[in-house]
Structure formats: C-alpha cells, structure tokens
Design a protein around this motif. Structure first.
Motif, PDB file in Angstrom:
ATOM      1  N   PHE A  68       0.823  -1.311  -0.066  1.00 36.73           N
ATOM      2  CA  PHE A  68       0.107  -0.117   0.016  1.00 36.73           C
ATOM      3  C   PHE A  68       0.822   0.971   0.007  1.00 36.73           C
ATOM      4  CE2 PHE A  68      -2.840  -3.066   2.065  1.00 36.73           C
ATOM      5  CZ  PHE A  68      -4.023  -2.826   1.300  1.00 36.73           C
ATOM      6  N   VAL A  69       0.518   2.036  -0.946  1.00 44.88           N
ATOM      7  CA  VAL A  69       1.316   3.470  -0.890  1.00 44.88           C
ATOM      8  C   VAL A  69       0.545   4.719  -1.046  1.00 44.88           C
ATOM      9  CG1 VAL A  69       3.537   2.111  -2.003  1.00 44.88           C
ATOM     10  CG2 VAL A  69       1.747   3.261  -3.327  1.00 44.88           C
ATOM     11  N   ARG A  70       0.953   5.809  -0.462  1.00 42.03           N
ATOM     12  CA  ARG A  70       0.040   6.886  -0.964  1.00 42.03           C
ATOM     13  C   ARG A  70       0.108   7.582  -2.059  1.00 42.03           C
ATOM     14  NH1 ARG A  70      -3.692   7.506   3.625  1.00 42.03           N
ATOM     15  NH2 ARG A  70      -2.571   7.438   5.443  1.00 42.03           N
ATOM     16  N   PRO A  71      -0.835   7.905  -2.729  1.00 43.57           N
ATOM     17  CA  PRO A  71      -0.878   8.514  -4.029  1.00 43.57           C
ATOM     18  C   PRO A  71       0.186   9.695  -4.413  1.00 43.57           C
ATOM     19  CG  PRO A  71      -3.111   8.368  -3.555  1.00 43.57           C
ATOM     20  CD  PRO A  71      -2.193   8.136  -2.112  1.00 43.57           C
ATOM     21  N   ALA A  72       0.511  10.369  -3.336  1.00 50.04           N
ATOM     22  CA  ALA A  72       1.540  11.379  -3.652  1.00 50.04           C
ATOM     23  C   ALA A  72       2.839  10.776  -3.674  1.00 50.04           C
ATOM     24  CB  ALA A  72       1.460  12.207  -2.120  1.00 50.04           C
ATOM     25  N   LYS A  73       3.123   9.463  -3.424  1.00 48.54           N
ATOM     26  CA  LYS A  73       4.326   8.764  -3.546  1.00 48.54           C
ATOM     27  C   LYS A  73       4.668   8.439  -4.887  1.00 48.54           C
ATOM     28  CE  LYS A  73       5.977   9.009   0.619  1.00 48.54           C
ATOM     29  NZ  LYS A  73       7.337   9.641   1.198  1.00 48.54           N
ATOM     30  N   VAL A  74       3.689   8.278  -5.845  1.00 53.38           N
ATOM     31  CA  VAL A  74       3.893   7.667  -6.910  1.00 53.38           C
ATOM     32  C   VAL A  74       3.615   8.429  -8.125  1.00 53.38           C
ATOM     33  CG1 VAL A  74       2.837   5.518  -6.080  1.00 53.38           C
ATOM     34  CG2 VAL A  74       1.234   6.976  -7.470  1.00 53.38           C
ATOM     35  N   SER A  75       4.231   8.110  -9.397  1.00 51.56           N
ATOM     36  CA  SER A  75       4.298   8.853 -10.470  1.00 51.56           C
ATOM     37  C   SER A  75       3.385   8.186 -11.463  1.00 51.56           C
ATOM     38  CB  SER A  75       5.688   9.136 -11.267  1.00 51.56           C
ATOM     39  OG  SER A  75       5.507   9.672 -12.296  1.00 51.56           O
ATOM     40  N   SER A  76       2.638   8.788 -12.272  1.00 49.30           N
ATOM     41  CA  SER A  76       1.628   8.271 -13.312  1.00 49.30           C
ATOM     42  C   SER A  76       2.171   8.420 -14.737  1.00 49.30           C
ATOM     43  CB  SER A  76       0.213   8.701 -13.025  1.00 49.30           C
ATOM     44  OG  SER A  76      -0.159   8.364 -11.931  1.00 49.30           O
ATOM     45  N   GLY A  77       3.423   8.989 -14.743  1.00 48.28           N
ATOM     46  CA  GLY A  77       4.087   8.961 -15.963  1.00 48.28           C
ATOM     47  C   GLY A  77       3.555  10.419 -16.942  1.00 48.28           C
ATOM     48  N   VAL A  78       4.005  10.351 -18.126  1.00 47.27           N
ATOM     49  CA  VAL A  78       3.768  11.554 -18.946  1.00 47.27           C
ATOM     50  C   VAL A  78       3.216  11.049 -20.340  1.00 47.27           C
ATOM     51  CG1 VAL A  78       5.315  13.154 -17.726  1.00 47.27           C
ATOM     52  CG2 VAL A  78       6.058  11.740 -19.781  1.00 47.27           C
ATOM     53  N   ASP A  79       2.703  11.818 -21.132  1.00 45.51           N
ATOM     54  CA  ASP A  79       2.178  11.419 -22.397  1.00 45.51           C
ATOM     55  C   ASP A  79       3.388  11.225 -23.553  1.00 45.51           C
ATOM     56  OD1 ASP A  79       2.291  13.952 -24.052  1.00 45.51           O
ATOM     57  OD2 ASP A  79       1.111  14.531 -22.150  1.00 45.51           O
ATOM     58  N   TYR A  80       3.353  10.844 -24.418  1.00 44.99           N
ATOM     59  CA  TYR A  80       4.473  10.572 -25.401  1.00 44.99           C
ATOM     60  C   TYR A  80       5.029  11.936 -25.934  1.00 44.99           C
ATOM     61  CZ  TYR A  80       6.275   9.630 -30.240  1.00 44.99           C
ATOM     62  OH  TYR A  80       7.004   9.652 -31.524  1.00 44.99           O
ATOM     63  N   LEU A  81       4.298  12.884 -26.275  1.00 49.58           N
ATOM     64  CA  LEU A  81       4.830  14.045 -26.780  1.00 49.58           C
ATOM     65  C   LEU A  81       5.611  14.782 -25.499  1.00 49.58           C
ATOM     66  CD1 LEU A  81       2.252  15.557 -29.070  1.00 49.58           C
ATOM     67  CD2 LEU A  81       4.439  14.723 -29.562  1.00 49.58           C
ATOM     68  N   THR A  82       4.962  14.677 -24.338  1.00 47.41           N
ATOM     69  CA  THR A  82       5.799  15.356 -23.222  1.00 47.41           C
ATOM     70  C   THR A  82       7.071  14.477 -23.087  1.00 47.41           C
ATOM     71  OG1 THR A  82       3.769  15.973 -22.339  1.00 47.41           O
ATOM     72  CG2 THR A  82       5.846  15.964 -20.756  1.00 47.41           C
ATOM     73  N   ALA A  83       7.031  13.274 -23.144  1.00 44.14           N
ATOM     74  CA  ALA A  83       8.398  12.661 -23.166  1.00 44.14           C
ATOM     75  C   ALA A  83       9.374  12.825 -24.037  1.00 44.14           C
ATOM     76  CB  ALA A  83       8.045  11.091 -22.830  1.00 44.14           C
ATOM     77  N   VAL A  84       9.065  13.102 -25.100  1.00 44.81           N
ATOM     78  CA  VAL A  84       9.889  13.479 -26.563  1.00 44.81           C
ATOM     79  C   VAL A  84      10.358  14.792 -26.255  1.00 44.81           C
ATOM     80  CG1 VAL A  84       9.720  14.097 -28.986  1.00 44.81           C
ATOM     81  CG2 VAL A  84       8.366  12.167 -28.284  1.00 44.81           C
ATOM     82  N   ARG A  85       9.675  15.926 -25.825  1.00 45.46           N
ATOM     83  CA  ARG A  85       9.956  17.005 -25.542  1.00 45.46           C
ATOM     84  C   ARG A  85      11.302  17.100 -24.413  1.00 45.46           C
ATOM     85  NH1 ARG A  85       4.573  18.509 -25.678  1.00 45.46           N
ATOM     86  NH2 ARG A  85       4.051  19.438 -27.734  1.00 45.46           N
ATOM     87  N   GLN A  86      10.949  16.346 -23.510  1.00 45.28           N
ATOM     88  CA  GLN A  86      11.813  16.280 -22.246  1.00 45.28           C
ATOM     89  C   GLN A  86      13.199  15.437 -22.704  1.00 45.28           C
ATOM     90  OE1 GLN A  86       9.810  13.894 -19.413  1.00 45.28           O
ATOM     91  NE2 GLN A  86       8.416  15.421 -18.586  1.00 45.28           N
ATOM     92  N   VAL A  87      13.256  14.414 -23.458  1.00 44.43           N
ATOM     93  CA  VAL A  87      14.503  14.024 -23.962  1.00 44.43           C
ATOM     94  C   VAL A  87      15.024  14.596 -25.017  1.00 44.43           C
ATOM     95  CG1 VAL A  87      15.315  11.783 -25.190  1.00 44.43           C
ATOM     96  CG2 VAL A  87      13.320  11.775 -23.387  1.00 44.43           C
ATOM     97  N   TYR A  88      14.320  15.257 -26.261  1.00 41.61           N
ATOM     98  CA  TYR A  88      14.862  15.771 -27.322  1.00 41.61           C
ATOM     99  C   TYR A  88      15.305  17.194 -27.380  1.00 41.61           C
ATOM    100  CZ  TYR A  88      14.508  11.040 -29.323  1.00 41.61           C
ATOM    101  OH  TYR A  88      14.650   9.728 -29.616  1.00 41.61           O
ATOM    102  N   GLU A  89      14.511  17.902 -26.227  1.00 36.96           N
ATOM    103  CA  GLU A  89      15.035  19.396 -26.206  1.00 36.96           C
ATOM    104  C   GLU A  89      16.197  19.456 -25.503  1.00 36.96           C
ATOM    105  OE1 GLU A  89      11.260  21.316 -25.168  1.00 36.96           O
ATOM    106  OE2 GLU A  89      10.537  21.487 -27.127  1.00 36.96           O
ATOM    107  N   ASN A  90      16.028  18.486 -24.508  1.00 36.10           N
ATOM    108  CA  ASN A  90      17.353  18.732 -23.392  1.00 36.10           C
ATOM    109  C   ASN A  90      18.507  18.010 -23.750  1.00 36.10           C
ATOM    110  OD1 ASN A  90      15.603  20.318 -21.796  1.00 36.10           O
ATOM    111  ND2 ASN A  90      14.670  18.899 -20.777  1.00 36.10           N
ATOM    112  N   GLN A  91      18.461  16.973 -24.329  1.00 34.72           N
ATOM    113  CA  GLN A  91      19.650  15.916 -24.704  1.00 34.72           C
ATOM    114  C   GLN A  91      19.827  15.676 -25.941  1.00 34.72           C
ATOM    115  OE1 GLN A  91      19.236  12.725 -21.881  1.00 34.72           O
ATOM    116  NE2 GLN A  91      17.629  13.613 -20.725  1.00 34.72           N
ATOM    117  N   THR A  92      19.702  16.322 -27.143  1.00 35.04           N
ATOM    118  CA  THR A  92      19.585  16.062 -28.330  1.00 35.04           C
ATOM    119  C   THR A  92      20.821  15.530 -28.741  1.00 35.04           C
ATOM    120  OG1 THR A  92      17.831  17.897 -28.693  1.00 35.04           O
ATOM    121  CG2 THR A  92      19.125  17.067 -30.532  1.00 35.04           C
TER     122      THR A  92
END
Length: 507
Positions: A68-92
């Motif tokens: 059992f974990v508290r909701p505040a402790k978990v990550s539900s992730g990000v959508d595809y385009l957000t992930a693309v921006r995080q990876v390719y805008e910062n680490q091209t």
C-alpha cells in the motif's frame, strides 16, 4: 472500476524507480486517507499479498508482491509528446550519438539537417514513463517520420494505449516494448491498422504466456522479427483447434522468432502424428508463427526429453536452432553423440548452435543414427512397418532408411566389452602459442583426470601445471574449440575421443 484523484485500478505507476500496477484505490482502516494497493513488477519490492489486518483488498500472483502506498508517492508518467520534448529538447546531442538496437537489428541515425521533431527517424523513450498518446492527432503532426520507437519500461497499461500512439506513426517498422505489463483488449484485431507497417517487435520480459502471444498475433500482419525473451513461456502446446480462434493471416512474413531465456521445456503439436510435418494450409497462426518459408527459430531450451526434439522436427522450415545448456543425454553419455542425434533428427536444420551443418557432417550423423538404433528397429519388426512405439521414438528412422538403405547386421553398433585397448585414446598435444614447438602424440586412458594430464605435460614442457590452460578440438566438429575447465574431471567426461587434439597454452 474505482477512480479517485485520477487513479484507477489497472493503471501503471512508478515509485522510487520501481514500476507497479494499481490493484486497489480506497481507504485502509484504521488509517485515514486514500491508499493505492499496488502489485510490483519486481515482487521483492512488495510486503504482502494484498491483505491487511485480516482483510483482503486485492490479490497478487506473488505472496509478497503487493504494497500500500500513498498517491503522493507515485508517478503516473507523462504522455508521448511530453516525453519526446523532455528527451529531445534537453539531450539532443547525446541522443543522436547513441547506437540504436532493436532485437537483432542495429540502426544508425540518418543525417538530420533540421533537428526538429518532424525529422526524427527514431524515438528512444525507454524509462521515460510514457503513459499514453496525449492530445488527439498531435503525434502525427509532431513526429510523422518515426520508423523505430523504443517505449520499454514505460507506464503504458494496455494495448489500446500502444495502439493510440502507433496508429499515428504510419511508417513505424520497429517497436521496442520490453519490460512492460500490457493488458489484452477484447478485440485485438481492431488494432491491425495501428501496426500495419511493423516488421520488428520486441516484447522481452513482459510476463507473457504463449497463448497471450498468439492472441496478440493478429495485430501484426507484416511482422518479420518477433522477440519474446524472458517471458512466462514454458510450454508450446499447438493444436489446430487453438488457431481456429484467430483470423487468417495468409501472407506470413515471420522470419525470426526468439524464445530465448523463457524456460521453454515442452513443445507439442497434438494434431500431427509422429514423423509427419505440419501442413501450410491447416490453420491460421500456424502460418504466422511456425511455417514461414525461412523461419529462424532462436531458442534457449531446457530440454530433457528427445520427444521435444521430435516435435520440432514437424516444422518443415526450421533452419536455425540454439539449444545450449539442455539436459539431453545419449545412451553412451557422450555430448558429441547428443549433437549428432540432434542433426539426424532435425532433417532440415542448417545451423545448430550458430554453427553451420555441412553436408559431410549431416551424412555422418544420419548414417550413425541408422546404425545406432538398427537393433531396436529389427526387434520392432524391421522393414517399412516397425512397431508404433518405435516410430514414436524414432519418427525419422524410416525416412533415413529410404535415403541410405537399411543397415546390414554387421553395421549395427553394439557396445564394446570393457578392455584396456578400448579405453586408450590417441591424443595429439598442440601448442598454438608456440610456433616452434612440434605437436606431441601420446596414448592416454580415457579415465585419466585432467590433473594427471597436466602432470604429464609438466614433465614434457617444464611448465607448472597451475599455469596450463587446456582446450580441445575434434575432426568431427571442425572450427569448434571446447574448454577443459576442471582438473578433477576425466577426459571421458569431456567426450574427448581417439584422434582429438588437445591445445595447450600457458601464461
């Protein structure tokens, strides 16, 4: 399905680097507030089976796979385009310098003048916690030229999530989905258009069973390379009735099927008699999975029964097989005999354990097979109609007799009585790292332990036994060098035979 604060049962989450599936959302008395009951991908991360204080809130396959974990402790992730921006805008620069490898394919970045997302031929989002597509139609606008996509170790929950992304990538040819837990949908065939160009698919470590793989197969009509390493596949029971459930895939393209590291130990084709081959037109996914014209089957089998090898012989297009580390044994206990029996039983095999089977080697193995089991054949009635039991154990024997002729009684292999001369081996000791030293020929007992062999070599070479490293080669398996790694084993244990060559090196 209970939904609270954006969390619902079945969704994927991560916590402290570990991924899990939400199984329960709600209170857990006597504590106050909202809890998430999760089943961890790695059961060692868990504490219980979904029960607390005598009350069961959810179930886990592993008795200690839940928490059992508290909701505040978990990550539900990000959508595809957000992930693309995080990876390719910062680490091209870093991303463009990475080598891309999907299954057996190795890829390189093409020359990209415009480094915008529209030019990306490959997108690598492994470990980026992708959970879905995002806004409708935006993927098609932002990354329209993607051919290779890595979404391994994501937070995608089901095949609908995957389909919602891939249906916007018309040119997608390679997809890496390893280390995910994807729920099956009721109508998988409805997603065929989402994977209509897909040629390479990696589903390693996805906790899949073989029936689940078959259930998903209609989604991938153009697939050429499927890897399902390290899944929960321990048995292939493939009868025609299973495949009547699925859609017909008449244009089979599969060339490579990787079932390595699955613990697969049993394969059965219940609707095919011993010695008969599967027919190409009997059923649907049989074409898709098993009878591609150039199927290369990559297996890491824990085989313990020759009957499984006989089942593999029913595949008329099986050309490549890897089965190292199996538990198959021959009557003489010789690993080389096992190798020969595999060649003789699998008539269409071209490569065994990544080594090509040459004509001379196949002919020798098949003739030895006829002689080895000739007495059993005669006792079973001989001729063209031996007993059913014999045919079940040796389904290819009559085919080999048709090819080479029946064995004469004088050719039949019989166990030789124990005698010292039968235990002496003529061995040639060669020294590949010392070009000036001539090979030495000696006769030694097959029962001699390696430690004593090294003692003999010490007297000949004046090199300490502890510094000697031995391997051997056999004229029956040219190009292969076998390691001798234990001083306490005998030459017979390593299947060293008369005429073999022991290679001696030292540090």
């Amino acid at each position: 399905m209970m939904i609270e604060n954006g969390h619902s049962a079945g969704r994927r989450v991560s916590c402290d680097g570990e991924r899990a599936t939400v199984r329960y959302v709600g209170p857990v008395p006597p504590t106050a507030g909202l809890w998430l009951g999760v089943e961890w991908d790695n059961p060692e991360r868990g504490k219980h089976d979904g029960s607390h204080g005598g009350v069961r809130y959810f179930t886990c396959r592993h008795p200690e796979g839940g928490s059992f974990v508290r909701p505040a402790k978990v990550s539900s992730g990000v959508d595809y385009l957000t992930a693309v921006r995080q990876v390719y805008e910062n680490q091209t620069e870093k991303v463009l310098s990475e080598e891309i490898s999907i299954s057996s394919k190795k890829l390189e970045w093409l020359g990209i003048e415009d480094r915008g997302f529209e030019s990306l031929p490959s997108v690598l989002l492994g470990r980026c916690e992708v959970n879905g597509p995002g806004a409708d139609g935006e993927i098609r606008k932002s990354t329209p030229n993607v051919q290779w996509l890595d979404m391994s170790q994501s937070l995608l929950s089901c095949w609908e999530d995957v389909s919602a992304i891939t249906q916007q990538l018309d040119g997608l040819e390679g997809l890496q989905l390893g280390n995910n837990r994807l729920r099956l949908t009721s109508d998988l065939s409805a997603h065929c258009r989402s994977f209509c160009s897909l040629k390479v698919l990696v589903l390693n470590s996805c906790d899949l069973t073989w029936p689940q793989v078959l259930q998903c197969a209609p989604m991938w009509p153009q697939l050429e390379d499927l890897s399902v390493e390290n899944n929960n596949i321990t048995e292939l029971n493939i009868s025609e009735s299973i495949f009547k459930m699925f859609f017909c895939l008449s244009d089979c393209r599969l060339e490579h099927l990787n079932l390595s590291k699955t613990g697969l130990s049993d394969i059965r084709f219940d609707d095919t008699p011993p010695g008969k081959k599967k027919q190409k037109n009997i059923s649907l996914l049989m074409n898709f999975i098993l009878i591609s014209l150039s199927l290369s089957l990559s297996l890491s089998l824990s085989l313990s029964q020759w009957s499984v090898v006989d089942e593999l012989a029913k595949l008329p297009s099986l050309s490549h097989l890897s089965c190292r580390g199996n538990q198959l044994v021959s009557s003489d206990g010789n690993p080389k005999t096992v190798h020969q029996l595999l060649i003789a039983k699998l008539g269409r095999l071209v490569f065994l354990n990544n080594c090509e089977i040459h004509h001379k080697e196949r002919r020798g193995a098949e003739l030895d097979y006829i002689k080895m089991f000739g007495e059993e054949w005669l006792k079973a009635g001989g001729g063209s109609q031996p007993s059913t039991q014999f045919i079940g154990q040796h389904p290819r024997y009559l085919t080999l007799i048709d090819k080479y002729g029946a064995p004469e009684e004088g050719e039949l292999k019989k166990p030789e009585p124990f005698a010292l001369k039968n235990q002496l081996l003529k061995i040639t000791f060669a020294f590949p790292d010392d070009a000036d030293r001539k090979p030495i020929e000696k006769r030694v007992l097959a029962s001699m332990v390696v430690q004593k062999v090294k003692g003999l070599l010490y007297r000949l070479l004046k090199v300490p036994a502890a510094d000697l490293k031995l391997t051997y080669t056999s004229p029956k398996m040219l190009g292969t060098e076998f390691e001798i790694d234990s001083d306490l084993k005998t030459l017979q244990f390593y299947a060293i035979e008369d005429g073999d060559q022991v290679l001696v090196r030292w540090s």
